[in-house]
Design an enzyme around this catalytic site. Sequence first.
Site, mmCIF file in Angstrom:
data_model
loop_
_atom_site.group_PDB
_atom_site.id
_atom_site.type_symbol
_atom_site.label_atom_id
_atom_site.label_comp_id
_atom_site.label_asym_id
_atom_site.label_seq_id
_atom_site.Cartn_x
_atom_site.Cartn_y
_atom_site.Cartn_z
ATOM 1 C CG ASP A 189 -2.008 1.048 1.156
ATOM 2 O OD1 ASP A 189 -2.352 1.457 0.029
ATOM 3 O OD2 ASP A 189 -2.497 1.470 2.214
ATOM 4 C CD GLU A 217 -1.495 5.290 3.790
ATOM 5 O OE1 GLU A 217 -2.291 6.156 3.368
ATOM 6 O OE2 GLU A 217 -1.853 4.148 4.155
ATOM 7 C CG ASP A 255 -1.756 1.860 -4.075
ATOM 8 O OD1 ASP A 255 -1.366 2.693 -3.249
ATOM 9 O OD2 ASP A 255 -2.781 1.173 -3.907
ATOM 10 C CE1 TYR A 302 -6.405 3.560 8.460
ATOM 11 C CE2 TYR A 302 -4.524 4.187 7.100
ATOM 12 C CZ TYR A 302 -5.873 3.947 7.232
ATOM 13 O OH TYR A 302 -6.695 4.089 6.149
ATOM 14 C CG ASP A 304 -3.911 0.412 5.296
ATOM 15 O OD1 ASP A 304 -5.018 0.155 5.798
ATOM 16 O OD2 ASP A 304 -3.688 1.434 4.636
#
Length: 376
Positions: free
Chosen positions: A30, A32, A87, A153, A157
């Site tokens: 993932d 961010e 992504d 967090y 994920d």
Amino acid sequence: MSLPIRYVDDAQALDEAVAACRHVSVVSIDTEFMRSKTYYPIVGLVQIYDGTTAWLVDPVAIDDISPISSVLGDAKILKVFHACSEDLEVFERCLGTLPRPVFDTQIAGAAAGKGYSVGYQGLVEELLSVSIPKEETRSDWLQRPLTAKQIEYAALDVIYLQQMYNQLVELLSGTGKLEWIEEECEAVLEETVITTNPDKFYLRMKTAWRLDRQQLNVLKTLCAWREVTARRLDIPRNWVVDDKVLFTIAKSGLADKRDLKEKALMASGQIRKYGEEILALADQARQVPLEQCPPPVLRPARAPDTETMTKIQQMIDDKAQALNVSRELLARKKHLEQLFGSLEDNGGYRLPPILSGWRKKVIGDDLLKVLNEKVM
């Protein structure tokens, strides 16, 4: 909760992360990022879970995260994402590469009958019975140091992502649907926005079919210019100029900055900065010989008569229920529009590419049969 987290903020730790990931067959990934005022995403964190450790790679602290490319490009390692398009754009931008092969849990969720375009949090709750707090979703991922909650967090994920992958594979094994997912994920890779040719952006405008060939050439020229400009300045494309303005200039033949102001098409600052250039490009595009202009864009095909359309929708619903998949995975609006627009001179329909591949056998041939029975 004690989590297997390694925060990667130097080259040595990055090498360790890459080495660990190169020894497994599946990693979940993932990113961010922030993107409110830029064309390109600004990546704040890359999370990779190798089944044992959640590696949180900090591109703010590390100047060169390119070693990750060896994981992304390794054909022996499956990269698991959820709703992967953004992504993919991040990796295309910051590393110049796209991960392959990819498994998207959002697509797999649709194939498992869990709903179409289900968000990450919704699918985690559905499959793992875990409720994820939403407050960190929109937090500032470029701030340093990251908070303990952000780090937890981010790690969860990718940990949950791999757990969902395992459950989805178990649910779908032996159904033939894993092959569908593979094909769908490859299609997403091909459609990644960042690699789109600027000269093709005019085709994204849903009203392009309303223009003649010369007007289309103006629209094509202006859309390509805007795309190049937005990328060069790294600002959202609508900060340069929005779709409505480009379409109006192409259709109406506006040729003076006063027109732009009087019709309130552009803000004064935009007119000062871009108005003259836009109108000059539009004028040049109008001078191109007709035979060199783009071919007409086909008008969206009208749906067949109500009886046939009802039969088609019922067929899709029945097939989706029988297969326990989301109906949108089988045939969405864009699939049907292309099918309806495939009517040939001999009065028959043909399957468009978007309904070929795995969809041909599952639903495409049946839809084609219904349509062609109607015209025979």
